[in-house]
Design a protein around this motif. Structure first.
Motif, PDB file in Angstrom:
ATOM      1  N   GLY A 626       0.746  -1.280  -0.081  1.00  0.00           N
ATOM      2  CA  GLY A 626       0.103  -0.018  -0.048  1.00  0.00           C
ATOM      3  C   GLY A 626       1.079   1.335  -0.185  1.00  0.00           C
ATOM      4  O   GLY A 626       0.524   2.245  -0.434  1.00  0.00           O
ATOM      5  N   GLU A 627       1.865   1.156   0.832  1.00  0.00           N
ATOM      6  CA  GLU A 627       2.808   2.264   0.645  1.00  0.00           C
ATOM      7  C   GLU A 627       3.341   2.658  -0.524  1.00  0.00           C
ATOM      8  O   GLU A 627       3.651   3.741  -1.118  1.00  0.00           O
ATOM      9  N   LEU A 628       3.858   1.574  -1.134  1.00  0.00           N
ATOM     10  CA  LEU A 628       4.279   1.814  -2.463  1.00  0.00           C
ATOM     11  C   LEU A 628       3.493   2.231  -3.681  1.00  0.00           C
ATOM     12  O   LEU A 628       3.714   3.185  -4.484  1.00  0.00           O
ATOM     13  N   LYS A 629       2.121   1.808  -3.519  1.00  0.00           N
ATOM     14  CA  LYS A 629       1.153   2.303  -4.644  1.00  0.00           C
ATOM     15  C   LYS A 629       0.987   3.732  -4.159  1.00  0.00           C
ATOM     16  O   LYS A 629       1.093   4.959  -5.147  1.00  0.00           O
ATOM     17  N   LYS A 630       1.041   4.271  -2.900  1.00  0.00           N
ATOM     18  CA  LYS A 630       0.920   5.555  -2.407  1.00  0.00           C
ATOM     19  C   LYS A 630       2.166   6.544  -2.967  1.00  0.00           C
ATOM     20  O   LYS A 630       1.598   7.433  -3.479  1.00  0.00           O
ATOM     21  N   GLN A 631       3.048   5.917  -2.836  1.00  0.00           N
ATOM     22  CA  GLN A 631       4.168   6.504  -3.142  1.00  0.00           C
ATOM     23  C   GLN A 631       4.312   6.769  -4.740  1.00  0.00           C
ATOM     24  O   GLN A 631       4.578   7.954  -5.062  1.00  0.00           O
ATOM     25  N   VAL A 632       3.882   5.843  -5.671  1.00  0.00           N
ATOM     26  CA  VAL A 632       4.072   6.099  -7.168  1.00  0.00           C
ATOM     27  C   VAL A 632       2.736   7.141  -7.396  1.00  0.00           C
ATOM     28  O   VAL A 632       3.203   7.976  -8.138  1.00  0.00           O
ATOM     29  N   ARG A 633       1.645   6.993  -6.665  1.00  0.00           N
ATOM     30  CA  ARG A 633       0.513   7.761  -7.014  1.00  0.00           C
ATOM     31  C   ARG A 633       0.981   9.348  -6.513  1.00  0.00           C
ATOM     32  O   ARG A 633       0.662  10.128  -7.565  1.00  0.00           O
ATOM     33  N   GLU A 634       1.496   9.335  -5.503  1.00  0.00           N
ATOM     34  CA  GLU A 634       1.823  10.836  -5.142  1.00  0.00           C
ATOM     35  C   GLU A 634       3.182  11.397  -6.035  1.00  0.00           C
ATOM     36  O   GLU A 634       2.943  12.603  -6.255  1.00  0.00           O
ATOM     37  N   LYS A 635       4.020  10.772  -6.297  1.00  0.00           N
ATOM     38  CA  LYS A 635       5.054  11.168  -7.105  1.00  0.00           C
ATOM     39  C   LYS A 635       4.705  11.378  -8.866  1.00  0.00           C
ATOM     40  O   LYS A 635       5.040  12.453  -9.306  1.00  0.00           O
ATOM     41  N   ILE A 636       3.778  10.539  -9.116  1.00  0.00           N
ATOM     42  CA  ILE A 636       3.424  10.941 -10.620  1.00  0.00           C
ATOM     43  C   ILE A 636       2.170  11.044 -10.883  1.00  0.00           C
ATOM     44  O   ILE A 636       1.896  12.179 -11.676  1.00  0.00           O
ATOM     45  N   GLY A 637       1.075  10.483 -10.203  1.00  0.00           N
ATOM     46  CA  GLY A 637      -0.352  10.862 -10.380  1.00  0.00           C
ATOM     47  C   GLY A 637      -0.968   9.288 -10.455  1.00  0.00           C
ATOM     48  O   GLY A 637      -0.471   8.425 -10.454  1.00  0.00           O
ATOM     49  N   ALA A 638      -2.545   9.373 -10.367  1.00  0.00           N
ATOM     50  CA  ALA A 638      -3.213   8.586 -10.214  1.00  0.00           C
ATOM     51  C   ALA A 638      -2.965   7.443 -11.073  1.00  0.00           C
ATOM     52  O   ALA A 638      -3.051   6.277 -10.998  1.00  0.00           O
ATOM     53  N   ILE A 639      -2.913   7.858 -12.492  1.00  0.00           N
ATOM     54  CA  ILE A 639      -2.673   7.186 -13.724  1.00  0.00           C
ATOM     55  C   ILE A 639      -1.518   6.213 -13.597  1.00  0.00           C
ATOM     56  O   ILE A 639      -1.667   5.184 -14.280  1.00  0.00           O
ATOM     57  N   ALA A 640      -0.515   6.617 -12.798  1.00  0.00           N
ATOM     58  CA  ALA A 640       0.609   5.543 -12.774  1.00  0.00           C
ATOM     59  C   ALA A 640       0.649   4.550 -11.496  1.00  0.00           C
ATOM     60  O   ALA A 640       1.552   3.998 -11.292  1.00  0.00           O
ATOM     61  N   THR A 641      -0.711   4.723 -10.748  1.00  0.00           N
ATOM     62  CA  THR A 641      -0.656   3.827  -9.632  1.00  0.00           C
ATOM     63  C   THR A 641      -0.447   2.167 -10.050  1.00  0.00           C
ATOM     64  O   THR A 641      -1.176   1.708 -11.129  1.00  0.00           O
ATOM     65  N   PRO A 642       0.410   1.377  -9.659  1.00  0.00           N
ATOM     66  CA  PRO A 642       0.625   0.040 -10.160  1.00  0.00           C
ATOM     67  C   PRO A 642      -0.494  -0.871 -10.024  1.00  0.00           C
ATOM     68  O   PRO A 642      -1.242  -0.684  -8.895  1.00  0.00           O
ATOM     69  N   ASP A 643      -0.854  -1.374 -10.879  1.00  0.00           N
ATOM     70  CA  ASP A 643      -1.749  -2.637 -11.003  1.00  0.00           C
ATOM     71  C   ASP A 643      -1.200  -3.779 -10.314  1.00  0.00           C
ATOM     72  O   ASP A 643      -2.201  -4.565  -9.470  1.00  0.00           O
ATOM     73  N   TYR A 644      -0.129  -4.179 -10.587  1.00  0.00           N
ATOM     74  CA  TYR A 644       0.591  -5.391 -10.019  1.00  0.00           C
ATOM     75  C   TYR A 644       1.713  -5.139  -9.191  1.00  0.00           C
ATOM     76  O   TYR A 644       2.728  -4.459  -9.821  1.00  0.00           O
ATOM     77  N   ILE A 645       2.146  -5.565  -8.008  1.00  0.00           N
ATOM     78  CA  ILE A 645       3.632  -5.397  -7.405  1.00  0.00           C
ATOM     79  C   ILE A 645       3.974  -6.847  -7.030  1.00  0.00           C
ATOM     80  O   ILE A 645       3.280  -7.273  -6.254  1.00  0.00           O
ATOM     81  N   GLN A 646       5.105  -7.134  -7.715  1.00  0.00           N
ATOM     82  CA  GLN A 646       5.538  -8.552  -7.118  1.00  0.00           C
ATOM     83  C   GLN A 646       6.832  -8.479  -6.493  1.00  0.00           C
ATOM     84  O   GLN A 646       7.787  -7.725  -6.899  1.00  0.00           O
ATOM     85  N   ASN A 647       7.081  -9.168  -5.468  1.00  0.00           N
ATOM     86  CA  ASN A 647       8.429  -9.180  -4.590  1.00  0.00           C
ATOM     87  C   ASN A 647       9.200 -10.008  -5.423  1.00  0.00           C
ATOM     88  O   ASN A 647       8.780 -11.048  -5.662  1.00  0.00           O
ATOM     89  N   ALA A 648      10.335  -9.385  -5.601  1.00  0.00           N
ATOM     90  CA  ALA A 648      11.299  -9.912  -6.612  1.00  0.00           C
ATOM     91  C   ALA A 648      12.706 -10.102  -5.734  1.00  0.00           C
ATOM     92  O   ALA A 648      13.483  -9.117  -5.653  1.00  0.00           O
ATOM     93  N   PRO A 649      13.005 -11.207  -5.111  1.00  0.00           N
ATOM     94  CA  PRO A 649      14.327 -11.203  -4.502  1.00  0.00           C
ATOM     95  C   PRO A 649      15.651 -11.027  -5.267  1.00  0.00           C
ATOM     96  O   PRO A 649      16.587 -10.315  -4.685  1.00  0.00           O
ATOM     97  N   SER A 650      15.449 -11.413  -6.532  1.00  0.00           N
ATOM     98  CA  SER A 650      16.169 -10.997  -7.598  1.00  0.00           C
ATOM     99  C   SER A 650      15.723 -10.759  -8.875  1.00  0.00           C
ATOM    100  O   SER A 650      14.474 -11.047  -9.281  1.00  0.00           O
ATOM    101  N   LEU A 651      16.619  -9.807  -9.849  1.00  0.00           N
ATOM    102  CA  LEU A 651      15.974  -9.505 -11.174  1.00  0.00           C
ATOM    103  C   LEU A 651      16.797 -10.325 -12.124  1.00  0.00           C
ATOM    104  O   LEU A 651      17.987 -10.428 -11.903  1.00  0.00           O
ATOM    105  N   PRO A 652      16.015 -10.698 -13.253  1.00  0.00           N
ATOM    106  CA  PRO A 652      16.984 -11.089 -14.344  1.00  0.00           C
ATOM    107  C   PRO A 652      17.732 -10.275 -14.885  1.00  0.00           C
ATOM    108  O   PRO A 652      17.267  -9.197 -15.266  1.00  0.00           O
ATOM    109  N   LYS A 653      19.075 -10.532 -15.007  1.00  0.00           N
ATOM    110  CA  LYS A 653      19.883  -9.676 -15.545  1.00  0.00           C
ATOM    111  C   LYS A 653      21.130 -10.201 -16.435  1.00  0.00           C
ATOM    112  O   LYS A 653      21.236 -11.429 -16.399  1.00  0.00           O
ATOM    113  N   THR A 654      21.545  -9.540 -17.569  1.00  0.00           N
ATOM    114  CA  THR A 654      22.691  -9.997 -18.137  1.00  0.00           C
ATOM    115  C   THR A 654      23.842 -10.149 -17.436  1.00  0.00           C
ATOM    116  O   THR A 654      23.902  -9.409 -16.264  1.00  0.00           O
TER     117      THR A 654
END
Length: 698
Positions: A626-654
């Motif tokens: 909820g805090e992350l959604k609020k952070q994006v909404r406040e930083k950019i606007g409601a249109i940018a509110t994430p629809d999905y947030i996934q916990n990713a211990p690691s990200l796929p990188k080259t």
């Protein structure tokens, strides 16, 4: 295009001391030089060319080109008719004209702390000449392509400069690429010989390079292409045979022989060498060949537009593109950008943490620094090995004054806080740089405040394999900095922002970043496929070089790179930058790194699917979500509110550290057909992300 005066508010300025000695000391001076570079390129670049040796002078136009496919074939030519040799200019000229023979060219820092070597300019030239003679003895001649697949060792620089000395075209393949990727590049460039090493360690992990090289050569044979010879450097199995001569005086001070040998013995005990396959019909030993080679090798004088190297860059689809750069324009551009962007002076010690297998290493480890007679650090290891203070230990060890790294590395080290940085003094640092992707303002601020202690300007450089060198960048003493902005164009570069219809936008705007005219270092073609070159970069908007990146220009005229156009999302008719959303997520104190991709949505068109990697010790829960959604909404606007947030211990990188967003899009949509993932550093990340993926909107 360039504002009359840089803004005085909401920006950060360099210190007065830095301005006193700077090559470009003020914004007014930058603007004066910029106008000259655009309106009188022959005069501007002609002054740069005076610092180099030319066997014959150019004829005709200094810079000739056509960027408009509707008017004929695309071409760029710089100093056509002139002859020179880039190896002569970066080595012989420094030694014999500038008297820098005893100056350190490279401090080599191995994977293991204490495994080190110092190489002066004179010694580097001797080794380059010897290996150039080795190549000639194997039948390599001007115009032949040579594939190089080596770790970050001094001999990699030797090999590429030896090619340049005899007019051969080097094609370096990053030593993290797979056998299939190496095979593909060898065949596409029709290489006549392969240069590799037995293996190397990245942290604790052994990379058996010769085994991979052999597999690649077999794959080539399976596809009816044969490489007759493979030269192998003994990097782990037997060390330093090629460097058995006496070290230069600076080397003895930096690396006492006894201490160095003891350290190497310790390293050998801890790190057993690889088992090296050997085919006597194909394989040759670097050390055996170079031992009897002459230290004298006359340079082959090359035409300005002769090819210097091919370097492959890949998109999300299709086979890699062989970006081709030529001799003179590339030499002028890398020399000028290195000197002015890093404000290089003769007493600086410079460190670029990139791998030479990428364009950053070509331009800003080898050619740009050596063209200026610089002393550089060449680093084989990882920023987190054997601990997360390694980089700052090296900064203090060699008194680094100019430091250049990637936002990925900065964000990685941010996870561990400021304590590992503050263990070391870093008082030698004067300028910090970033490269590889847009840096989010939070990482910029940490880099500036913690690493540089608010006294070192940050040069946030935007450029590409194709551009040869920096095209959008601050100049450290001249450009007031805005965290996260690439600021203004480098000399000779004329940017524009276009909309989807190809109309040029004025004032504050966002759209496609393009360039109106060439600079000396821009690529000349895609090797063996000029039609692909024209289609990729010039057909979408005739008359412009199309970068493929999105860009925003603010009210002060500053440029902000928003990421690849395919990383722009259209949510309910609104164009959103994934980089902007990622930046908002990373602002939260719990988040170390974020990656945002689009997922199809039946109403919005696209929805925002966000992957977040949390700092150590932080647990993912609904409150944090909820805090992350609020952070994006406040930083950019409601249109940018994430629809999905996934916990990713690691990200796929080259293996070079770039996030594979193409793979993340597949995961977001639960599509298991991932395409080519040969450049993935850790494949186990994929299954973990599929298991954790969000099935419903949050």
């Amino acid at each position: 295009m360039i504002p009359d005066k840089a803004p005085g508010e909401d920006v950060l300025h360099a210190s007065g001391d830095l301005k006193k000695e700077a090559h470009v000391p003020s914004f007014e001076k930058y603007k004066e030089l910029y106008i000259r570079s655009v309106e009188s390129p022959e005069e501007f670049w002609g002054d740069v060319a005076k610092d180099f040796f030319w066997k014959t002078k150019y004829t005709g136009k200094f810079l000739d080109y056509n960027f408009d496919v509707t008017k004929g074939e695309i071409f760029v030519k710089c100093m056509e008719g002139a002859t020179t040799n880039i190896c002569y200019n970066v080595l012989d000229r420094n030694i014999y004209e500038r008297k820098l023979g005893d100056k350190v060219a490279f401090y080599w820092e191995g994977n293991e702390p204490g495994d080190e070597k110092t190489v002066a300019y004179r010694e580097l030239l001797q080794q380059v000449c010897k290996f150039a003679n080795v190549l000639k003895s194997q039948g390599v001649k001007k115009g032949d392509r040579v594939s190089i697949y080596m770790p970050m060792v001094v001999e990699l620089v030797v090999a590429m400069l030896a090619c340049a000395r005899i007019g051969a075209v080097h094609s370096i393949v990053f030593a993290g690429f797979s056998a299939e990727s190496l095979c593909e590049r060898i065949i596409d460039s029709q290489c006549c010989i392969l240069i590799t090493a037995d293996g190397f360690y990245r942290g604790d992990k052994l990379i058996n390079l010769k085994l991979i090289a052999d597999e690649a050569l077999q794959k080539c044979r399976d596809k009816s292409f044969t490489v007759e010879k493979c030269i192998m450097l003994k990097h782990l199995t037997k060390e330093d045979e090629a460097w058995s001569g006496s070290l230069s005086p600076p080397a003895k001070r930096a690396c006492p022989d006894l201490q160095q040998e003891k350290q190497k013995e310790r390293v050998r005990k801890v790190r057993p060498p690889p088992q090296v396959p050997w085919n006597p019909e194909v394989d040759l030993c670097w050390h055996s060949l170079i031992g009897g080679a002459s230290e004298e090798c006359e340079p082959v004088w090359c035409d300005s537009e002769d090819p210097l190297f091919i370097l492959y860059t890949s998109g999300s689809t299709g086979k890699p593109k062989g970006v081709l750069h030529t001799v003179s324009g590339y030499m002028l551009y890398t020399a000028a950008t290195f000197k002015m962007v890093f404000d290089y002076h003769s007493d600086d010690v410079y460190w670029c943490t990139a791998d030479i297998g990428w364009i950053t290493g070509h331009s800003y480890i080898t050619y740009g620094p050596l063209a200026n007679g610089a002393t550089s650090v060449l680093f084989e290891g990882l920023p987190t090995y054997p601990d997360v203070s390694r980089m700052w230990e090296i900064v203090d060890k060699y008194h680094i004054s100019k430091f250049y790294t990637a936002p990925t590395a900065i964000r990685l080290l941010m996870k561990y806080g400021s304590e590992p940085v503050q263990k070391y003094k870093r008082t030698s640092l004067k300028i910090l740089g970033t490269v590889g992707e847009p840096i989010n303002p939070e990482a910029w601020q940490w880099y500036y405040s913690v690493v540089g202690e608010k006294r070192c300007p940050v040069v946030d450089t935007f450029w590409q394999t194709e551009t040869g060198g920096h095209v959008m960048t601050p100049l450290p003493a001249a450009t007031p900095m805005k965290p996260g902005s690439a600021t203004f164009p480098f000399f000779g570069v004329v940017p524009a922002i276009l909309n989807e219809s190809g109309e040029e936008l004025e004032g504050p705007s966002e759209g496609y970043l393009v360039f109106k005219q060439p600079w000396p270092g821009v690529m000349r073609t895609v090797y063996g496929n000029h039609e692909r070159f024209e289609t990729t970069y010039f057909k979408k908007f005739p008359g412009f070089y199309v970068t493929g990146d999105g860009c925003r220009r603010d009210k002060d005229g500053y440029y902000w790179i928003t990421g690849r156009i395919d990383d722009m999302l259209n949510v309910s008719g609104h164009l959103l930058s994934t980089a902007e959303v990622e930046s908002a997520l990373v602002e939260h104190e719990a988040v170390a790194e974020a990656a945002v991709v689009g997922r199809p949505h039946p109403v919005k068109g696209e929805s925002l699917y966000c992957f977040v990697t949390l700092n150590d010790g932080i647990n993912y829960n609904q409150k944090l979500e909820g805090e992350l959604k609020k952070q994006v909404r406040e930083k950019i606007g409601a249109i940018a509110t994430p629809d999905y947030i996934q916990n990713a211990p690691s990200l796929p990188k080259t293996r070079s550290g770039k996030i594979m967003r193409r793979v993340l899009r597949k995961i977001a949509c639960n599509e298991r057909d991932l395409g080519d993932v040969s450049t993935l550093a850790d494949s186990s990340v994929i299954e973990q992300l599929f298991d954790n993926r969000c099935c419903t909107a949050v």
